[in-house]
Design a protein around this motif. Structure first.
Motif, PDB file in Angstrom:
ATOM      1  N   ARG A   1       0.830  -1.209   0.000  1.00 21.28           N
ATOM      2  CA  ARG A   1       0.000   0.000   0.000  1.00 21.28           C
ATOM      3  C   ARG A   1       0.864   1.258   0.000  1.00 21.28           C
ATOM      4  NH1 ARG A   1      -3.740  -3.233   3.060  1.00 21.28           N
ATOM      5  NH2 ARG A   1      -2.571  -2.857   4.981  1.00 21.28           N
ATOM      6  N   ILE A   2       1.913   1.242   0.804  1.00 21.87           N
ATOM      7  CA  ILE A   2       2.802   2.406   0.854  1.00 21.87           C
ATOM      8  C   ILE A   2       3.526   2.582  -0.481  1.00 21.87           C
ATOM      9  CG2 ILE A   2       4.874   3.335   1.944  1.00 21.87           C
ATOM     10  CD1 ILE A   2       3.940   2.010   4.545  1.00 21.87           C
ATOM     11  N   ALA A   3       3.977   1.477  -1.058  1.00 21.81           N
ATOM     12  CA  ALA A   3       4.708   1.544  -2.329  1.00 21.81           C
ATOM     13  C   ALA A   3       3.852   2.132  -3.448  1.00 21.81           C
ATOM     14  CB  ALA A   3       5.209   0.159  -2.720  1.00 21.81           C
ATOM     15  N   ALA A   4       2.538   1.992  -3.325  1.00 16.47           N
ATOM     16  CA  ALA A   4       1.645   2.492  -4.377  1.00 16.47           C
ATOM     17  C   ALA A   4       1.424   4.000  -4.299  1.00 16.47           C
ATOM     18  CB  ALA A   4       0.296   1.776  -4.290  1.00 16.47           C
ATOM     19  N   VAL A   5       1.889   4.642  -3.216  1.00 15.67           N
ATOM     20  CA  VAL A   5       1.666   6.079  -3.048  1.00 15.67           C
ATOM     21  C   VAL A   5       2.535   6.872  -4.022  1.00 15.67           C
ATOM     22  CG1 VAL A   5       1.975   8.034  -1.471  1.00 15.67           C
ATOM     23  CG2 VAL A   5       0.975   5.893  -0.631  1.00 15.67           C
ATOM     24  N   ASP A   6       1.922   7.798  -4.717  1.00 12.02           N
ATOM     25  CA  ASP A   6       2.612   8.752  -5.585  1.00 12.02           C
ATOM     26  C   ASP A   6       1.816  10.048  -5.522  1.00 12.02           C
ATOM     27  OD1 ASP A   6       3.786  10.313  -7.494  1.00 12.02           O
ATOM     28  OD2 ASP A   6       3.580   8.881  -9.138  1.00 12.02           O
ATOM     29  N   LEU A   7       2.341  11.041  -4.814  1.00 13.56           N
ATOM     30  CA  LEU A   7       1.563  12.248  -4.560  1.00 13.56           C
ATOM     31  C   LEU A   7       1.112  12.937  -5.844  1.00 13.56           C
ATOM     32  CD1 LEU A   7       3.240  13.959  -1.465  1.00 13.56           C
ATOM     33  CD2 LEU A   7       1.199  12.518  -1.567  1.00 13.56           C
ATOM     34  N   VAL A   8       1.943  12.898  -6.873  1.00 13.76           N
ATOM     35  CA  VAL A   8       1.554  13.562  -8.116  1.00 13.76           C
ATOM     36  C   VAL A   8       0.330  12.887  -8.727  1.00 13.76           C
ATOM     37  CG1 VAL A   8       2.264  14.039 -10.489  1.00 13.76           C
ATOM     38  CG2 VAL A   8       3.829  14.508  -8.602  1.00 13.76           C
ATOM     39  N   GLY A   9       0.250  11.576  -8.597  1.00 14.04           N
ATOM     40  CA  GLY A   9      -0.925  10.875  -9.110  1.00 14.04           C
ATOM     41  C   GLY A   9      -2.092  10.872  -8.143  1.00 14.04           C
ATOM     42  N   ASP A  10      -1.798  10.880  -6.838  1.00 16.83           N
ATOM     43  CA  ASP A  10      -2.861  10.749  -5.838  1.00 16.83           C
ATOM     44  C   ASP A  10      -3.564  12.061  -5.528  1.00 16.83           C
ATOM     45  OD1 ASP A  10      -2.321   8.040  -5.598  1.00 16.83           O
ATOM     46  OD2 ASP A  10      -0.872   8.333  -3.978  1.00 16.83           O
ATOM     47  N   LEU A  11      -2.883  13.189  -5.716  1.00 14.80           N
ATOM     48  CA  LEU A  11      -3.525  14.487  -5.503  1.00 14.80           C
ATOM     49  C   LEU A  11      -4.191  14.906  -6.808  1.00 14.80           C
ATOM     50  CD1 LEU A  11      -0.768  16.323  -3.415  1.00 14.80           C
ATOM     51  CD2 LEU A  11      -2.811  15.156  -2.582  1.00 14.80           C
ATOM     52  N   ARG A  12      -5.515  14.802  -6.853  1.00 13.12           N
ATOM     53  CA  ARG A  12      -6.239  15.037  -8.098  1.00 13.12           C
ATOM     54  C   ARG A  12      -7.131  16.271  -8.065  1.00 13.12           C
ATOM     55  NH1 ARG A  12      -7.002   9.404  -7.089  1.00 13.12           N
ATOM     56  NH2 ARG A  12      -5.762   8.092  -8.506  1.00 13.12           N
ATOM     57  N   SER A  13      -7.518  16.712  -6.868  1.00 13.60           N
ATOM     58  CA  SER A  13      -8.506  17.797  -6.812  1.00 13.60           C
ATOM     59  C   SER A  13      -8.104  18.951  -5.893  1.00 13.60           C
ATOM     60  CB  SER A  13      -9.860  17.236  -6.331  1.00 13.60           C
ATOM     61  OG  SER A  13      -9.740  16.667  -5.035  1.00 13.60           O
ATOM     62  N   PHE A  14      -6.977  18.849  -5.206  1.00 15.84           N
ATOM     63  CA  PHE A  14      -6.607  19.898  -4.261  1.00 15.84           C
ATOM     64  C   PHE A  14      -6.241  21.183  -5.000  1.00 15.84           C
ATOM     65  CE2 PHE A  14      -3.487  22.293  -1.791  1.00 15.84           C
ATOM     66  CZ  PHE A  14      -4.199  22.482  -0.615  1.00 15.84           C
ATOM     67  N   ASP A  15      -7.003  22.232  -4.765  1.00 17.27           N
ATOM     68  CA  ASP A  15      -6.717  23.528  -5.384  1.00 17.27           C
ATOM     69  C   ASP A  15      -6.658  24.622  -4.326  1.00 17.27           C
ATOM     70  OD1 ASP A  15      -9.370  23.605  -4.699  1.00 17.27           O
ATOM     71  OD2 ASP A  15     -10.096  24.260  -6.660  1.00 17.27           O
ATOM     72  N   GLY A  16      -6.250  24.231  -3.114  1.00 16.19           N
ATOM     73  CA  GLY A  16      -6.147  25.184  -2.025  1.00 16.19           C
ATOM     74  C   GLY A  16      -4.768  25.804  -1.925  1.00 16.19           C
ATOM     75  N   ARG A  17      -4.436  26.232  -0.724  1.00 12.48           N
ATOM     76  CA  ARG A  17      -3.202  26.953  -0.447  1.00 12.48           C
ATOM     77  C   ARG A  17      -2.203  25.986   0.183  1.00 12.48           C
ATOM     78  NH1 ARG A  17      -2.303  30.890   4.132  1.00 12.48           N
ATOM     79  NH2 ARG A  17      -0.723  32.378   3.450  1.00 12.48           N
ATOM     80  N   SER A  18      -0.982  25.956  -0.331  1.00  9.02           N
ATOM     81  CA  SER A  18       0.004  25.012   0.189  1.00  9.02           C
ATOM     82  C   SER A  18       1.379  25.662   0.270  1.00  9.02           C
ATOM     83  CB  SER A  18       0.068  23.749  -0.685  1.00  9.02           C
ATOM     84  OG  SER A  18       0.411  24.068  -2.021  1.00  9.02           O
ATOM     85  N   LEU A  19       2.143  25.176   1.236  1.00  6.63           N
ATOM     86  CA  LEU A  19       3.538  25.575   1.379  1.00  6.63           C
ATOM     87  C   LEU A  19       4.385  24.312   1.345  1.00  6.63           C
ATOM     88  CD1 LEU A  19       5.837  27.585   2.067  1.00  6.63           C
ATOM     89  CD2 LEU A  19       5.341  27.151   4.487  1.00  6.63           C
ATOM     90  N   LEU A  20       5.348  24.284   0.451  1.00  4.81           N
ATOM     91  CA  LEU A  20       6.299  23.173   0.358  1.00  4.81           C
ATOM     92  C   LEU A  20       7.630  23.662   0.911  1.00  4.81           C
ATOM     93  CD1 LEU A  20       5.522  21.912  -3.279  1.00  4.81           C
ATOM     94  CD2 LEU A  20       4.335  21.367  -1.134  1.00  4.81           C
ATOM     95  N   VAL A  21       8.119  22.996   1.939  1.00  7.56           N
ATOM     96  CA  VAL A  21       9.360  23.390   2.591  1.00  7.56           C
ATOM     97  C   VAL A  21      10.430  22.346   2.282  1.00  7.56           C
ATOM     98  CG1 VAL A  21      10.495  23.954   4.773  1.00  7.56           C
ATOM     99  CG2 VAL A  21       8.066  24.499   4.443  1.00  7.56           C
ATOM    100  N   GLY A  22      11.456  22.773   1.580  1.00  7.40           N
ATOM    101  CA  GLY A  22      12.599  21.904   1.330  1.00  7.40           C
ATOM    102  C   GLY A  22      13.717  22.214   2.309  1.00  7.40           C
TER     103      GLY A  22
END
Length: 356
Positions: A254-275
């Protein structure tokens, strides 16, 4: 209620607190004696502390969340809170202990800025000697319950989620699943396969350091060979041990199947990505996730916190310096927290945050 203890605990004359799912506990003795009386008001007072110098408070809520009864730790301002609350989603693997201090600093910094923040502390006390299991579905259920707690009990009108490492990944999945509008992802692992590879690498390093003894008997090498191959354990037995935590074959899949680019399909809100990077450069995986979120119509901010990273993010961060240990990550944790709080109240532009 009757408290079912393990065979070992049942043989000991010790007191245990029995949890009935409502947040109320009765302390019992294991060998069949009657429950003893406890001072509920005194316990209630001990659940909370206030820090007037920071103008915040922290308290354990009576309500516990998720099917495993995770603890909910609320931080907030002593004054009137903002309408928006935040849920801190912990990571699911052995690294979660090394990220707790960061979560605490972020929660307290946001609380100081006026936000109520709920941290999750999974109840990791093993039952009948079993290892704590790595379970993504359980974490998502905890976040769902925590969102309900934040709106129903705390009174927040809207809720955002944040997390670090695979906790960030779980936070993003929860955001999609629950249709939330804001999220903060600190060094998220975009692909589940990459996460499994990394925690297995860290397990192998820990086994190599902690188990192999060149001066010991041959059994030490045999034990290292037996315990440092979780992939082989998963294939042969359907279950593996990773630094004190259990991982089933089904959960690994189940974990191996996770891919955020494919799994996030409808989120159009506000986000902060911290590297977080020694060079201050945005990683390709984070850039890919940023572009995907922007393509969904979301408002995406990216920030890279520059740090030499004595140890990889999520690993043990103290180093020995003679007779003392040096904390190599406190400054990083504080800068990450300040960056998130600034973004939350609308002051952040995309820019790297340099090391000090």
């Amino acid at each position: 209620m009757t408290f079912a203890s393990s065979a070992f605990i049942a043989s000991q004359d010790v007191r245990r607190a029995a949890y009935d799912g409502t947040g109320r506990q009765a302390i019992t003795r294991n060998q069949g004696s009657e429950p003893i009386t406890i001072d509920a008001e005194q316990l209630s007072r001990l659940r909370r502390y206030e820090a007037p110098e920071s103008e915040i408070y922290e308290e354990f809520l009576e309500r516990r969340v998720g099917r495993g009864g995770a603890f909910a730790l609320l931080a907030g301002p002593l004054g009137a809170p903002r309408d928006e609350g935040w849920i801190v989603c912990p990571s699911i693997g052995p690294e979660h202990g090394n990220l707790r201090r960061l979560e605490a600093i972020v929660a307290r910094t946001l609380a100081k800025a006026g936000y109520p923040v709920l941290r999750l502390r999974p109840d990791v006390d093993p039952v009948d000697g079993l290892r704590v299991e790595i379970d993504l579905a359980a974490r998502l259920h905890e976040v769902e319950d925590a969102v309900r707690t934040m709106t129903d009990d705390v009174g927040a009108r809207s809720v955002g989620v944040l997390g670090s490492f695979f906790g960030a990944t779980a936070a993003a999945l929860a955001c999609e699943q629950l249709a939330l509008r804001e999220m903060v992802l600190i060094e998220p692992v975009a692909r589940g396969k990459a996460y499994l590879k990394e925690i297995m690498r860290r397990h192998a390093v820990a086994e190599l350091v902690g188990t192999v003894d060149e001066h010991g008997p041959d059994g030490a090498a045999a034990q290292q060979q037996e315990t440092a191959a979780p992939r082989e354990q998963l294939a042969a037995e359907g279950h593996a041990a990773l630094q004190g935590m259990g991982l089933s074959r089904a959960e690994a899949e189940r974990i191996a199947a996770v891919d955020l680019v494919g799994d996030l399909r409808s989120f159009d809100g506000r986000s902060l990505l911290v590297g977080i990077s020694p060079s201050g450069a945005l990683s390709p995986s984070l850039a890919r996730l940023r572009d995907h979120l922007a393509s969904l119509g979301g408002q995406v901010a990216t920030t890279v916190v520059e740090d030499p990273l004595f140890a990889p993010f999520g690993e043990y961060y103290f180093r020995n310096a003679g007779p003392v240990r040096v904390d190599t990550r406190l400054g990083l944790d504080e800068r990450v927290a300040s960056t998130i709080a600034a973004w939350a109240i609308g002051r952040t532009a995309d820019a790297p945050v340099a090391a000090t």
